[in-house]
Design an enzyme around this catalytic site. Structure first.
Site, PDB file in Angstrom:
ATOM      1  N   CYS A  11       0.828  -1.196   0.000  1.00 53.45           N
ATOM      2  CA  CYS A  11       0.000   0.000   0.000  1.00 53.45           C
ATOM      3  C   CYS A  11       0.871   1.258   0.000  1.00 53.45           C
ATOM      4  CB  CYS A  11      -0.878   0.014   1.237  1.00 53.45           C
ATOM      5  SG  CYS A  11      -1.870  -1.460   1.404  1.00 53.45           S
ATOM      6  N   ARG A  55       5.117  -0.225  -6.037  1.00 57.35           N
ATOM      7  CA  ARG A  55       5.051  -1.062  -4.838  1.00 57.35           C
ATOM      8  C   ARG A  55       3.954  -2.117  -4.951  1.00 57.35           C
ATOM      9  NH1 ARG A  55       7.320   2.145  -0.265  1.00 57.35           N
ATOM     10  NH2 ARG A  55       6.046   0.886   1.078  1.00 57.35           N
ATOM     11  N   TRP A  71      -3.234  -2.636  -1.435  1.00 58.00           N
ATOM     12  CA  TRP A  71      -2.933  -4.021  -1.813  1.00 58.00           C
ATOM     13  C   TRP A  71      -3.722  -4.852  -0.812  1.00 58.00           C
ATOM     14  CZ3 TRP A  71      -0.496  -8.425   0.211  1.00 58.00           C
ATOM     15  CH2 TRP A  71      -0.018  -9.354  -0.732  1.00 58.00           C
ATOM     16  N   ASN A  81      -1.789   2.191   6.056  1.00 58.00           N
ATOM     17  CA  ASN A  81      -0.902   1.098   5.632  1.00 58.00           C
ATOM     18  C   ASN A  81      -0.608   0.243   6.856  1.00 58.00           C
ATOM     19  OD1 ASN A  81      -0.714   2.176   3.119  1.00 58.00           O
ATOM     20  ND2 ASN A  81       1.476   2.674   3.222  1.00 58.00           N
ATOM     21  N   GLY A  82      -0.547  -1.063   6.675  1.00 52.50           N
ATOM     22  CA  GLY A  82      -0.232  -1.948   7.798  1.00 52.50           C
ATOM     23  C   GLY A  82      -1.390  -2.887   8.084  1.00 52.50           C
ATOM     24  N   GLU A  88      17.882 -18.056  -7.077  1.00 52.98           N
ATOM     25  CA  GLU A  88      17.466 -16.715  -7.482  1.00 52.98           C
ATOM     26  C   GLU A  88      16.954 -16.735  -8.930  1.00 52.98           C
ATOM     27  OE1 GLU A  88      16.641 -14.252  -6.041  1.00 52.98           O
ATOM     28  OE2 GLU A  88      16.679 -12.665  -7.532  1.00 52.98           O
ATOM     29  N   LYS A  98      13.187 -15.600  -9.982  1.00 46.99           N
ATOM     30  CA  LYS A  98      12.973 -14.531 -10.963  1.00 46.99           C
ATOM     31  C   LYS A  98      12.043 -15.013 -12.066  1.00 46.99           C
ATOM     32  CE  LYS A  98      14.106 -11.889  -9.490  1.00 46.99           C
ATOM     33  NZ  LYS A  98      14.665 -11.201  -8.340  1.00 46.99           N
ATOM     34  N   GLU A 116       8.410 -15.549 -10.798  1.00 42.41           N
ATOM     35  CA  GLU A 116       7.824 -14.276 -10.386  1.00 42.41           C
ATOM     36  C   GLU A 116       7.224 -13.484 -11.560  1.00 42.41           C
ATOM     37  OE1 GLU A 116       9.653 -10.915  -7.350  1.00 42.41           O
ATOM     38  OE2 GLU A 116      10.999 -12.086  -8.550  1.00 42.41           O
ATOM     39  N   HIS A 160      17.492 -37.924  -5.629  1.00 38.29           N
ATOM     40  CA  HIS A 160      16.740 -38.156  -4.386  1.00 38.29           C
ATOM     41  C   HIS A 160      15.279 -37.737  -4.532  1.00 38.29           C
ATOM     42  CE1 HIS A 160      20.360 -39.318  -2.313  1.00 38.29           C
ATOM     43  NE2 HIS A 160      20.963 -38.230  -2.763  1.00 38.29           N
ATOM     44  N   LYS A 187       6.320  -4.586  -4.350  1.00 38.37           N
ATOM     45  CA  LYS A 187       7.750  -4.314  -4.247  1.00 38.37           C
ATOM     46  C   LYS A 187       8.218  -4.317  -2.798  1.00 38.37           C
ATOM     47  CE  LYS A 187      11.753  -3.323  -5.786  1.00 38.37           C
ATOM     48  NZ  LYS A 187      12.452  -4.447  -6.414  1.00 38.37           N
TER      49      LYS A 187
HETATM   50  C1  AGP Z   1      12.415 -10.195  -5.495  1.00 36.63           C
HETATM   51  O1  AGP Z   1      12.410 -10.282  -6.873  1.00 36.63           O
HETATM   52  C2  AGP Z   1      11.144 -10.251  -4.847  1.00 36.63           C
HETATM   53  N1  AGP Z   1      10.260  -9.275  -5.362  1.00 36.63           N
HETATM   54  C3  AGP Z   1      11.082 -10.476  -3.358  1.00 36.63           C
HETATM   55  O2  AGP Z   1      11.460 -11.799  -3.156  1.00 36.63           O
HETATM   56  C4  AGP Z   1      11.890  -9.568  -2.418  1.00 36.63           C
HETATM   57  O3  AGP Z   1      13.251  -9.812  -2.583  1.00 36.63           O
HETATM   58  C5  AGP Z   1      11.458  -9.829  -0.964  1.00 36.63           C
HETATM   59  O4  AGP Z   1      10.126  -9.464  -0.817  1.00 36.63           O
HETATM   60  C6  AGP Z   1      12.324  -9.136   0.059  1.00 36.63           C
HETATM   61  O5  AGP Z   1      12.271  -7.766  -0.078  1.00 36.63           O
HETATM   62  P1  AGP Z   1      13.339  -6.827   0.615  1.00 36.63           P
HETATM   63  O6  AGP Z   1      14.652  -7.149   0.041  1.00 36.63           O
HETATM   64  O7  AGP Z   1      12.880  -5.445   0.285  1.00 36.63           O
HETATM   65  O8  AGP Z   1      13.281  -7.110   2.095  1.00 36.63           O
END
Ligand code: AGP
Length: 593
Positions: A2, A27, A73, A99-100, A470, A474, A477, A493, A588
């Site tokens: 948010c 965000r 959000w 927010n929160g 990673e 990616k 995502e 395994h 974000k």
């Molecule tokens: C990364 O591509 C993601 N969007 C997500 O995993 C992100 O790294 C995670 O939410 C942690 O965020 P931060 O690094 O701002 O704490």
């Protein structure tokens, strides 16, 4: 997640609210709304969908002394107009954006309902509005009311509030969710992130937890939870690092991948002056004294932590790595003198803030490695390392990941005064630039070919496996292709059961210790029909490998070859016609647990 904006005084209210919300849209959100004064009455306009839709839906011009806005959000209740913010108290005396997450909102809601309050939305935020309205009835001032409301609320909140009876002030309350004030000339601004404010003023005040702000067009007054005035301190934000310019790129993700090289070089300059490392000597002393380093992170930052922990272990310092949302509920602390390193691009991740509270209670020293100066985590840590990677707008983190790994490589090398790390990082940068020039179009072609795959697997061992995790995150995502990262030796395994005719498998080979085992793994998956693409370093390569890159120091895999996976995911998302920078369901900055 948010986003909040707010303004008071001589300013184009609609422009600040709408443009401000647009700058926060990276965000992630699913609905948006604004509240402003029209003939001294609070008017609200909200919509499910984009801020541009809100812009169309709201009056062409808004001349209002005061205004608040929000991108939501969804957490409590589906995205719909009623659940969008701003929300109002039952009698509409209070209008707020929040927010929160309020953890005890059901209890408070029940109490208010017993007093006759009715609620229209499913949100926890509406409960805050009616709680303020109800508390004001006792005759308390707004300041005392907000104090008492904050004492009742459990959870996290940043609220910007308009009170019907005092339209000359905006009120803010804050706990565990960021909010700041930009001080202008004849106006003041509010936002949950510095990006909307920085265009107007560099004088920014970050509120601390449990603070209340009362803001007029000319004044900002801050109070702590005991309603004692707080002396105002301005945060130091660097405008160039908050730039949201695409600089001619079609997407932020592509721009950010191509910034990695500069980001890594800048980090070398920031922490090595040509003769010696320049990390805070107190931090170095505490790290030398520590017998166990506990890394905590989420998502991409967790993956960077895995690499960081290997760096420490290589220096014969014990290191553990945890996912924040796990550690918060099952904290594990080994060693007589542990030291915690929290990694967070945003510095606002709620799961990490939860961990930070626990760590502080235990009196353990913390270092935060973050890209966001002035963020909650940065302000609460004993030490911080700033990545200075510039604003990362794309939800998929790329340059921040490489920067985290580079910063940790520099830090751990500094512990042993191993200056060669700077040469190594420069080598890694050369590989990055070679990938950009020579391999980008082949990676695009591969992404086009594999875009309709149901599953895709990444194989690697050691540092390469850390990086595969990673690469896999990616891809899933932003392209929504199911993918997994498998350590080569683990195939037999279980995961090998998933390999069928034409299953795509991307293999990374950069470590001489495991190269021949990896080649065996390739035979195993090929025997089951897999469609294999090998990325190998020159000395470990075979003629028909897909990409061969010059040898580089293997501990820097997550920097040197990261762009291969980043470009691949980017082009897969593009080929599928998805919104690369704003993938579905993701935000974000993950400010709720
Ligand atoms: C990364 O591509 C993601 N969007 C997500 O995993 C992100 O790294 C995670 O939410 C942690 O965020 P931060 O690094 O701002 O704490």
């Amino acid at each position: 997640m948010c986003g909040i904006v707010g303004c008071i005084g001589k300013i184009n209210t609609k422009k600040y609210l709408i443009e401000g919300l647009k700058t926060l849209d990276y965000r992630g959100y699913d609905s948006a709304g604004i509240a402003y004064l029209n003939n001294n009455q609070v008017e609200i306009c909200k919509t499910v969908g984009s801020v541009s839709l809100l812009e169309e839906k709201s009056p062409k011009e808004i001349t209002s002394f005061i205004g608040i806005g929000h991108t939501r959000w969804a957490t409590h209740g589906v995205p719909c107009d009623i659940n969008s913010h701003p929300v109002q108290s039952m009698n509409k005396t209070i209008t707020l954006v929040h927010n929160g997450v309020i953890e005890n909102f059901m209890e408070i809601k029940k109490e208010l309902m017993e007093k006759g309050y009715k609620f229209t939305s499913a949100t926890d935020s509406e409960v805050i509005a009616s709680l303020i309205e109800d508390t004001l009835k006792s005759g308390k001032s707004m300041l005392k009311t907000l104090q008492s409301v904050m004492k009742k609320l459990e959870g996290s909140f940043a609220c910007s509030i308009i009170w019907e009876e005092d339209k000359k002030h905006l009120y803010l309350i804050k706990r565990s969710s960021p909010i700041m004030v930009g001080v202008g000339d004849g106006f003041n601004l509010v936002a949950s992130d510095a990006v909307p404010i920085i265009e107007y003023t560099k004088k920014i005040i970050d509120l601390d937890d449990d603070q209340i702000a009362i803001i007029s067009d000319k004044e900002v007054n801050l109070y702590d939870i005991h309603v004692r005035p707080v002396i105002i301190k301005y945060s130091d934000k660097e405008p160039s690092l908050l730039s949201r310019d695409l600089n001619g790129y079609p997407h932020f993700m592509l721009k950010e991948i191509e910034e990695i090289e500069n980001v890594v070089r800048r980090l070398c300059l920031n922490f090595f002056n040509g003769e010696e490392f320049t990390f805070d000597p107190h931090l170095m002393k505490d790290l030398h004294a520590a017998d166990n380093i506990i890394f905590i992170g989420c998502g991409t930052s967790y993956h960077a932590s895995l690499v960081g922990a290997r760096f420490f272990r290589k220096q014969e310092i014990d290191a553990d790595v945890f996912i924040a949302s796990e550690w918060a509920y099952y904290p594990q602390i080994s060693g007589k003198n542990p030291f915690v390193i929290l990694l967070s691009q945003s510095g606002e991740t709620a799961d990490l803030i939860h961990c930070m509270r626990i760590i502080k209670e235990k009196g353990i020293k913390t270092l935060v490695v973050t890209n966001t100066k002035g963020s909650t985590l940065e302000r609460n840590a004993d030490y911080s390392i700033l990545l200075n990677a510039g604003l990362e707008v794309s939800v998929a983190s790329t340059k921040a990941y490489s920067a985290q790994v580079a910063a940790l490589a520099l830090l751990t090398s500094a512990l042993k005064d191993r200056k060669k790390v700077v040469v190594d990082l420069n080598e890694a940068c050369k590989i990055i630039s070679q990938i950009r020039v020579r391999e980008k179009s082949r990676l695009q072609a591969l992404a086009n070919k594999l875009k309709d795959s149901e599953h895709l697997f990444f194989l690697g061992r050691g540092y390469d496996h850390d990086f595969c995790l990673e690469a896999s995150l990616k891809l899933k995502e932003i392209s929504y292709i199911h993918s997994e990262a498998i350590p080569g030796g683990e195939l037999k395994h279980g995961p090998i059961a998933l390999i069928a005719q034409d299953t795509p498998v991307i293999v990374f080979i950069s470590d001489p210790n495991t190269a021949s085992s990896m080649r065996n793994n390739i035979q195993e998956v090929k025997a089951r029909g897999a469609d294999v693409y090998v990325v190998a370093t020159h000395s470990l390569s075979k003629e028909d490998d897909f990409i061969i890159i010059p040898d580089y120091p293997i501990y820097l895999s997550s920097i040197a070859i990261a762009p291969i996976a980043f470009y691949f995911a980017y082009y897969a998302s593009l080929a599928k016609g998805y919104n690369v920078d704003k993938p579905r369901n993701l935000a974000k900055s993950v400010t709720v647990e």
